[in-house]
Design an enzyme around this catalytic site. Structure first.
Site, short mmCIF file in Angstrom:
data_model
loop_
_atom_site.label_atom_id
_atom_site.label_comp_id
_atom_site.label_asym_id
_atom_site.label_seq_id
_atom_site.Cartn_x
_atom_site.Cartn_y
_atom_site.Cartn_z
N HIS A 1 -8.90 -1.46 18.70
CA HIS A 1 -8.70 -0.11 18.22
C HIS A 1 -10.07 0.47 17.95
O HIS A 1 -10.89 -0.15 17.31
CB HIS A 1 -7.88 -0.18 16.93
CG HIS A 1 -7.43 1.16 16.42
ND1 HIS A 1 -6.97 2.15 17.24
CD2 HIS A 1 -7.36 1.65 15.17
CE1 HIS A 1 -6.63 3.19 16.49
NE2 HIS A 1 -6.87 2.91 15.25
N ASN B 1 -11.72 -4.42 2.87
CA ASN B 1 -10.33 -4.59 3.26
C ASN B 1 -9.94 -6.03 3.55
O ASN B 1 -8.77 -6.40 3.44
CB ASN B 1 -10.00 -3.67 4.44
CG ASN B 1 -9.84 -2.23 3.97
OD1 ASN B 1 -9.80 -1.96 2.76
ND2 ASN B 1 -9.75 -1.29 4.90
N GLY C 1 0.87 -1.17 0.00
CA GLY C 1 0.00 0.00 0.00
C GLY C 1 0.91 1.21 0.00
O GLY C 1 1.67 1.44 0.94
N ALA C 2 0.87 1.96 -1.10
CA ALA C 2 1.75 3.12 -1.24
C ALA C 2 0.94 4.40 -1.16
O ALA C 2 1.24 5.39 -1.81
CB ALA C 2 2.52 3.04 -2.55
N PHE D 1 -1.14 7.23 1.52
CA PHE D 1 -0.61 8.21 2.47
C PHE D 1 0.23 7.53 3.57
O PHE D 1 1.34 7.96 3.86
CB PHE D 1 -1.76 9.00 3.11
CG PHE D 1 -2.34 10.01 2.17
CD1 PHE D 1 -1.65 11.18 1.89
CD2 PHE D 1 -3.56 9.80 1.56
CE1 PHE D 1 -2.17 12.13 1.02
CE2 PHE D 1 -4.10 10.74 0.68
CZ PHE D 1 -3.41 11.91 0.41
N THR E 1 -3.96 -1.90 8.30
CA THR E 1 -5.24 -1.74 7.61
C THR E 1 -6.42 -1.94 8.57
O THR E 1 -6.46 -2.90 9.32
CB THR E 1 -5.32 -2.75 6.45
OG1 THR E 1 -4.19 -2.59 5.61
CG2 THR E 1 -6.59 -2.55 5.64
N ASN E 2 -7.37 -1.03 8.51
CA ASN E 2 -8.54 -1.11 9.39
C ASN E 2 -9.70 -1.90 8.79
O ASN E 2 -9.79 -1.97 7.57
CB ASN E 2 -9.02 0.32 9.71
CG ASN E 2 -8.28 0.89 10.90
OD1 ASN E 2 -8.11 0.22 11.91
ND2 ASN E 2 -7.82 2.12 10.76
N ARG F 1 -1.60 9.47 21.05
CA ARG F 1 -2.62 10.53 21.07
C ARG F 1 -2.87 10.98 22.50
O ARG F 1 -2.88 12.18 22.80
CB ARG F 1 -3.91 10.03 20.42
CG ARG F 1 -3.78 9.97 18.91
CD ARG F 1 -5.05 9.51 18.21
NE ARG F 1 -4.86 9.60 16.77
CZ ARG F 1 -5.35 8.71 15.89
NH1 ARG F 1 -6.06 7.68 16.31
NH2 ARG F 1 -5.12 8.87 14.60
N1 APR Z 1 -2.70 -4.34 -3.04
C1 APR Z 1 -1.85 -3.34 -2.79
N2 APR Z 1 -2.25 -2.10 -2.52
C2 APR Z 1 -3.56 -1.86 -2.48
C3 APR Z 1 -4.52 -2.87 -2.71
C4 APR Z 1 -4.03 -4.16 -3.00
N3 APR Z 1 -4.85 -5.18 -3.22
N4 APR Z 1 -5.75 -2.31 -2.60
C5 APR Z 1 -5.58 -1.03 -2.31
N5 APR Z 1 -4.26 -0.73 -2.24
C6 APR Z 1 -3.62 0.55 -2.01
C7 APR Z 1 -4.34 1.71 -2.69
O1 APR Z 1 -4.08 1.71 -4.09
C8 APR Z 1 -3.75 2.89 -1.96
O2 APR Z 1 -2.59 3.39 -2.60
O3 APR Z 1 -3.61 0.91 -0.66
C9 APR Z 1 -3.35 2.31 -0.59
C10 APR Z 1 -4.12 2.91 0.56
O4 APR Z 1 -3.71 4.21 0.67
P1 APR Z 1 -4.67 5.42 1.07
O5 APR Z 1 -5.95 5.30 0.32
O6 APR Z 1 -3.88 6.66 0.97
O7 APR Z 1 -5.03 5.08 2.60
P2 APR Z 1 -4.15 5.36 3.91
O8 APR Z 1 -4.56 6.67 4.49
O9 APR Z 1 -2.72 5.13 3.64
O10 APR Z 1 -4.71 4.23 4.89
C11 APR Z 1 -4.43 2.87 4.67
O11 APR Z 1 -4.44 2.31 6.99
O12 APR Z 1 -5.02 3.52 8.88
C12 APR Z 1 -5.43 2.58 7.96
O13 APR Z 1 -7.81 2.88 7.89
C13 APR Z 1 -6.62 3.05 7.16
O14 APR Z 1 -7.11 0.94 6.24
C14 APR Z 1 -6.53 2.18 5.97
C15 APR Z 1 -5.03 2.01 5.76
#
Ligand code: APR
Length: 310
Positions: free
Chosen positions: A178, A98, A10-11, A13, A122-123, A154
């Site tokens: 959480h 998720n 997951g790249a 934020f 991941t949540n 926090r």
């Molecule tokens: N494989 C790899 N990456 C994936 C997949 C997958 N199957 N599905 C989604 N992603 C990537 C998305 O393309 C996106 O770049 O996961 C990334 C999620 O990034 P953001 O949408 O920016 O979310 P973020 O704020 O990083 O949060 C990610 O962490 O805190 C938890 O609740 C939050 O579950 C969430 C996770």
């Protein structure tokens, strides 16, 4: 000594922020992974980080990819892939989407790494950690989730602000899942070794605890389009450092319970010892009746989320 390899899945934020912090701390070479649809942006983020290396003076190499072969023989895998919470959406709404993501990601990881340690963010994180554990087939000590470091951070930030003291001198303590049912134990929280309950009024402390409980939601509402990522990333990196450097830190971790605190076959936040072997120990504390009840409620809410798992 060979450099460690850390894959961040997951790249978005959180993943990107985590990757950059890992590299800056030189905890290992970093492989940033996302889906093929965003392969170029993922490569771009990683390259941008690597180009910061000469300025910041770190030698960790960072690459971006959508090809899991590049994650081969990872020592540590951090899963942030998934959909983030939007305003009005609870963590639990995310469960179905998720679950699929975490399952497929874990499967891909395990094709190329036989013995990684996995940290899930991941949540809804308690349930998603369970999904990664089941899918990976790894021993329980090697699969854990992050929430307690963030929750206590926090709390610590709010207390430091309240007393106008250094965050470094404030400790926090939290049990359970959480989310809104987390169980902060203020009697185990200190400011420079002084019990926090002697420094802040009961009522004010309760307000701070409540703000901590809904701390994720406070950020979601402010951001308007996404959820917290700076503090979550910092929390992930603290766990990664404890594992990579075998620090034997005492940290709150989402760990697999087999009888501890009276719970079976569930991932829940508990105080743990984190070192090279992952979750090396779970500390079981005497709880008051009130705390037991709160933990029970918290576990029930995690179980409810787990019911939504297919
Ligand atoms: N494989 C790899 N990456 C994936 C997949 C997958 N199957 N599905 C989604 N992603 C990537 C998305 O393309 C996106 O770049 O996961 C990334 C999620 O990034 P953001 O949408 O920016 O979310 P973020 O704020 O990083 O949060 C990610 O962490 O805190 C938890 O609740 C939050 O579950 C969430 C996770």
């Amino acid at each position: 000594l060979k450099r460690k390899k850390i894959s961040v899945i997951g790249a978005g934020f959180t993943g990107a922020t985590t990757a950059f912090l890992l590299a800056q701390k030189e905890l290992g070479d970093v492989v940033l992974v996302d889906i093929p649809e965003v392969e170029n942006p993922t490569k771009g983020k990683a390259l941008d980080m690597w180009e910061a290396a000469p300025i910041q003076g770190f030698d960790s190499y960072v690459i971006g990819t959508s090809n899991y072969e590049k994650t081969a023989n990872s020592d540590l895998v951090i899963i942030t892939a998934g959909v983030a919470r939007k305003p009005g959406m609870s963590r639990d709404d995310l469960v179905q989407i998720n679950q699929k993501v975490v399952k497929s990601v874990t499967k891909e990881i395990m094709k190329y790494s036989s013995d990684p340690t996995i940290i899930v963010l991941t949540n809804p994180v308690d349930a998603m950690t369970y999904v990664a554990y089941k899918e990976s087939g790894l021993p329980k000590n090697k699969v854990m989730g992050q929430s307690g470091i963030l929750d206590t951070a926090r709390f610590r930030a709010f207390v430091a602000e309240e007393l106008n003291v250094s965050v470094k001198d404030v400790t926090g303590f939290v049990l359970g899942g959480h989310g809104d049912t987390m169980v902060p134990l203020t009697r185990y929280s200190y400011v420079g070794g002084i019990p926090i309950e002697t420094l802040i009024s009961k009522q004010r402390l309760e307000e701070i605890v409540q703000r901590t409980r809904v701390g994720g939601g406070e950020i979601v509402n402010l951001l308007g389009n996404g959820s917290a990522y700076y503090a979550p990333s910092a929390a992930l990196v603290e766990m990664a450092e404890a594992i990579i450097k075998d620090q034997r830190r005492i940290l709150p971790t989402i760990a697999y319970l087999e009888g501890e605190y009276g719970f079976e076959d569930i991932y829940l936040g508990v105080p743990t010892l984190i070192g090279a072997n992952g979750v090396e120990k779970i500390f079981e504390l005497e709880l008051t009746e009130e705390e037991k009840e709160a933990l029970q409620k918290s576990a029930e809410s995690v179980r409810n989320v787990m019911k939504a798992l297919s």
